[in-house]
Design a protein around this motif. Structure first.
Motif, PDB file in Angstrom:
ATOM      1  N   LYS A 101      15.455  59.929  24.579  1.00 43.33           N
ATOM      2  CA  LYS A 101      14.211  59.191  24.349  1.00 43.33           C
ATOM      3  C   LYS A 101      14.488  57.873  23.642  1.00 43.33           C
ATOM      4  O   LYS A 101      15.506  57.713  22.960  1.00 43.33           O
ATOM      5  CB  LYS A 101      13.267  60.038  23.508  1.00 43.33           C
ATOM      6  CG  LYS A 101      13.750  60.327  22.081  1.00 43.33           C
ATOM      7  CD  LYS A 101      12.833  61.318  21.368  1.00 43.33           C
ATOM      8  CE  LYS A 101      13.384  61.648  19.967  1.00 43.33           C
ATOM      9  NZ  LYS A 101      12.557  62.681  19.298  1.00 43.33           N
ATOM     10  N   LYS A 102      13.535  56.950  23.785  1.00 41.80           N
ATOM     11  CA  LYS A 102      13.615  55.700  23.029  1.00 41.80           C
ATOM     12  C   LYS A 102      13.335  55.998  21.558  1.00 41.80           C
ATOM     13  O   LYS A 102      12.587  56.936  21.243  1.00 41.80           O
ATOM     14  CB  LYS A 102      12.597  54.700  23.571  1.00 41.80           C
ATOM     15  CG  LYS A 102      12.980  54.225  24.963  1.00 41.80           C
ATOM     16  CD  LYS A 102      12.131  53.058  25.420  1.00 41.80           C
ATOM     17  CE  LYS A 102      12.593  52.590  26.801  1.00 41.80           C
ATOM     18  NZ  LYS A 102      11.553  51.858  27.527  1.00 41.80           N
ATOM     19  N   LYS A 121       2.256  62.152  39.875  1.00 42.16           N
ATOM     20  CA  LYS A 121       3.440  62.978  39.610  1.00 42.16           C
ATOM     21  C   LYS A 121       3.165  63.771  38.354  1.00 42.16           C
ATOM     22  O   LYS A 121       2.204  63.501  37.637  1.00 42.16           O
ATOM     23  CB  LYS A 121       4.683  62.109  39.449  1.00 42.16           C
ATOM     24  CG  LYS A 121       4.520  60.984  38.445  1.00 42.16           C
ATOM     25  CD  LYS A 121       5.648  59.968  38.537  1.00 42.16           C
ATOM     26  CE  LYS A 121       5.253  58.683  37.803  1.00 42.16           C
ATOM     27  NZ  LYS A 121       6.227  57.609  37.939  1.00 42.16           N
ATOM     28  N   ILE A 122       4.056  64.731  38.080  1.00 42.91           N
ATOM     29  CA  ILE A 122       3.815  65.576  36.923  1.00 42.91           C
ATOM     30  C   ILE A 122       5.125  66.168  36.425  1.00 42.91           C
ATOM     31  O   ILE A 122       5.985  66.545  37.215  1.00 42.91           O
ATOM     32  CB  ILE A 122       2.797  66.688  37.269  1.00 42.91           C
ATOM     33  CG1 ILE A 122       2.366  67.430  36.019  1.00 42.91           C
ATOM     34  CG2 ILE A 122       3.345  67.635  38.302  1.00 42.91           C
ATOM     35  CD1 ILE A 122       1.166  68.306  36.245  1.00 42.91           C
ATOM     36  N   GLY A 123       5.273  66.216  35.107  1.00 47.92           N
ATOM     37  CA  GLY A 123       6.445  66.834  34.512  1.00 47.92           C
ATOM     38  C   GLY A 123       6.273  68.339  34.418  1.00 47.92           C
ATOM     39  O   GLY A 123       5.269  68.900  34.848  1.00 47.92           O
ATOM     40  N   TYR A 129      15.934  60.949  31.415  1.00 50.34           N
ATOM     41  CA  TYR A 129      15.025  61.865  30.744  1.00 50.34           C
ATOM     42  C   TYR A 129      15.022  63.247  31.361  1.00 50.34           C
ATOM     43  O   TYR A 129      14.385  63.507  32.361  1.00 50.34           O
ATOM     44  CB  TYR A 129      13.622  61.270  30.695  1.00 50.34           C
ATOM     45  CG  TYR A 129      13.692  59.879  30.133  1.00 50.34           C
ATOM     46  CD1 TYR A 129      14.198  59.662  28.861  1.00 50.34           C
ATOM     47  CD2 TYR A 129      13.343  58.772  30.898  1.00 50.34           C
ATOM     48  CE1 TYR A 129      14.329  58.390  28.345  1.00 50.34           C
ATOM     49  CE2 TYR A 129      13.468  57.496  30.393  1.00 50.34           C
ATOM     50  CZ  TYR A 129      13.958  57.311  29.106  1.00 50.34           C
ATOM     51  OH  TYR A 129      14.098  56.046  28.619  1.00 50.34           O
ATOM     52  N   LEU A 177       7.105  68.358  29.225  1.00 49.98           N
ATOM     53  CA  LEU A 177       7.051  66.900  29.114  1.00 49.98           C
ATOM     54  C   LEU A 177       5.782  66.499  28.367  1.00 49.98           C
ATOM     55  O   LEU A 177       4.688  66.470  28.924  1.00 49.98           O
ATOM     56  CB  LEU A 177       7.095  66.244  30.505  1.00 49.98           C
ATOM     57  CG  LEU A 177       7.151  64.709  30.429  1.00 49.98           C
ATOM     58  CD1 LEU A 177       8.460  64.226  29.802  1.00 49.98           C
ATOM     59  CD2 LEU A 177       6.952  64.077  31.785  1.00 49.98           C
ATOM     60  N   LEU A 202      12.255  64.647  23.732  1.00 50.89           N
ATOM     61  CA  LEU A 202      12.848  64.285  25.024  1.00 50.89           C
ATOM     62  C   LEU A 202      14.265  63.759  24.815  1.00 50.89           C
ATOM     63  O   LEU A 202      14.486  62.845  24.030  1.00 50.89           O
ATOM     64  CB  LEU A 202      11.968  63.190  25.628  1.00 50.89           C
ATOM     65  CG  LEU A 202      12.256  62.675  27.032  1.00 50.89           C
ATOM     66  CD1 LEU A 202      12.055  63.778  28.061  1.00 50.89           C
ATOM     67  CD2 LEU A 202      11.335  61.497  27.351  1.00 50.89           C
ATOM     68  N   SER A 207      18.040  59.125  36.078  1.00 55.18           N
ATOM     69  CA  SER A 207      17.010  58.960  35.050  1.00 55.18           C
ATOM     70  C   SER A 207      17.530  59.629  33.787  1.00 55.18           C
ATOM     71  O   SER A 207      18.060  60.738  33.833  1.00 55.18           O
ATOM     72  CB  SER A 207      15.721  59.661  35.485  1.00 55.18           C
ATOM     73  OG  SER A 207      14.952  59.952  34.331  1.00 55.18           O
TER      74      SER A 207
END
Lengths: 317, 317
Positions: B175-176, B248-250, B146, B204, B172, B144
């Motif tokens: 990032k995009k 889920k969680i950052g 990120y 995040l 991030l 991934s």
């Protein structure tokens, strides 16, 4: 389980009717929000949202939009997006991503283009005429350029108990390039928690964001307050506090819906909104700040509606 | 009246020392925040803020920054700004405007240019090397992209009782284009009310914003909770709720300061921070999630600091 939907301003009405039809038919709150806001974005005579929205000081229509899923707290948002027919669809699509779910400026427009969202020149001839006229007036009469800033915000509850919220706006008229308001900021311009309810805001974003009012309204509903009491309790004391502390305050109006399908609004200005529930078909109301931190709500009159309809289509000199 | 300042991550330390010097000398909380964050933005070896910050997936350093005045609730913010030496100074300048105080994308960069803020190519050779290496790793190992997203957030209290908060980040990693997080969103990445206290977030952004955690921490301090209790009570239950509801969680970490100069932090990951008060000179601490929704805080060790210093300057293959 019941269903319901509330939207900001008279402009929400036709879209909200479509949303309510979906909800009645067991559609999802997310579909109801997207469908209803697309309707507002597509209508050329609403001058603060989507197609026909008023451009920034350089003549470019830059839009903000957000979507929040109250089941998962997933958020998608775009700020300063241009040349895209339905910003709300882009925002909803982004809410499915865990990363990169809020995009600004050219990045937002590129994402939309690359992912097949319909491109469109959002500047109508009418909006251009209004912009030119306003430019002249500002110079001749030395006026403040910043007048007009209505966001469409929709909160919906579906029959499986899911709450969604969405917003869309072309933002403050004559704004500087890149200016964004509260409409795409989580908790400021919108918030939703399906275990409690949802809220959306419209008005001068620069002031609304100072109070995190949508989060606060949802939080207050979570303590057991009705949507109306939550709106009154979040908004009016903050209006006073902001006047004291900042010295001045713009217009703002908030709508809220809870998981029982009850609704409320609060506003510091004349404010129209549309609402429909399982028990009462979609209708337009008009609200005003009442006495002692309350809100006065009346059914809209045919006279008001006729004048509005005439006004939004009136010829521009 | 007393003074104090808290900042996220070990990287806050040198800037915070400068901020504390100002506060000791009766400087304003706003100057302390701006000065301290500029220090972090200017240091080339901090790879998630300002000069030397890691670029987006296209190789461009796009930055987010915000400033809030806790006396007036005035907010200024930029998202996706590029080629500007000190985004925090732009954000603070914008906070003086009632309209157009939050700018995104090219509009933010243009505002900075037109108003005389120093332009600078923010991409260092080192950051470019890290970016290239990461690109390779992502392709080769199918990772991934990120990973890494540390915002500097500073909250300060001055001797006249004013509280200010500021944030700055290159966002991030990978990032995009146009992606923004919580750092420039009011109530999500920062909040301040001089009658109560202030808070700032790092981690995040896509997850932090789902909980409006900075507003919530300040609100809880307003009910009488200490900053530490407010952090614990706002953050840990939300971490659980988000895991349940979103799946889920950052990572995220929050810091808070109240008007008495007391402070607190909460985090779901190993988290360093710097803090100084009238009674205790600036120091770095390390925090971890503790048992039963509490936070474990230790002084930093020389060993940790040495390893950090070596790590941020290590050669890049």
């Amino acid at each position: 389980m019941t269903y319901a939907m509330i939207g900001t301003w008279r402009m929400a009405y036709e879209g909200l009717c479509k949303g309510i039809d979906l909800l009645k038919d067991s559609g999802t709150s997310a579909d109801a929000v997207e469908t209803s806001i697309k309707e507002v974005e597509d209508y050329p005579f609403f001058k603060s949202v989507g197609y026909g929205g008023l451009p920034n000081q350089n003549g470019l229509v830059e839009m903000d939009s957000a979507f929040m899923n109250g089941d998962t707290f997933a958020v998608g948002a775009v700020m300063g997006i241009s040349d895209v027919k339905n910003p709300i669809s882009v925002a909803r699509s982004l809410s499915h991503d865990h990363f990169n779910s809020v995009l600004v400026g050219n990045g937002a427009t590129e994402y939309a283009t690359q992912n097949g969202f319909e491109r469109k020149n959002m500047l109508t001839e009418r909006a251009q005429k209004i912009w030119r006229k306003r430019k002249r007036e500002i110079e001749e009469k030395n006026l403040s350029p910043y007048d007009g800033h209505d966001t469409v915000g929709m909160v919906s509850l579906d029959q499986s108990g899911s709450i969604s919220v969405g917003t869309s706006t072309s933002g403050l008229f004559m704004k500087k390039p890149g200016r964004t308001g509260d409409s795409a900021l989580v908790g400021d311009g919108f918030y939703a928690d399906s275990e409690i309810g949802g809220a959306a805001a419209t008005g001068l974003g620069e002031d609304i964001m100072k109070g995190c009012l949508c989060y606060e309204i949802v939080r207050l509903m979570g303590t057991g307050l009705s949507p109306q009491d939550a709106c009154d309790k979040a908004v009016y004391p903050f209006v006073k506090k902001l006047k004291e502390r900042y010295g001045k305050i713009g217009e703002f109006s908030l709508v809220a819906l809870n998981k029982e399908g009850q609704w409320g609004v609060a506003t510091n200005v004349e404010f129209t909104f549309a609402v429909g529930t399982e028990d009462s078909k979609p209708a337009i109301y008009i609200a005003f700040p009442g006495e002692n931190d309350t809100t006065k709500i009346d059914p809209i009159t045919q006279e008001w509606l006729d004048a509005y309809s005439k006004r939004i289509k009136a010829p521009i000199d």
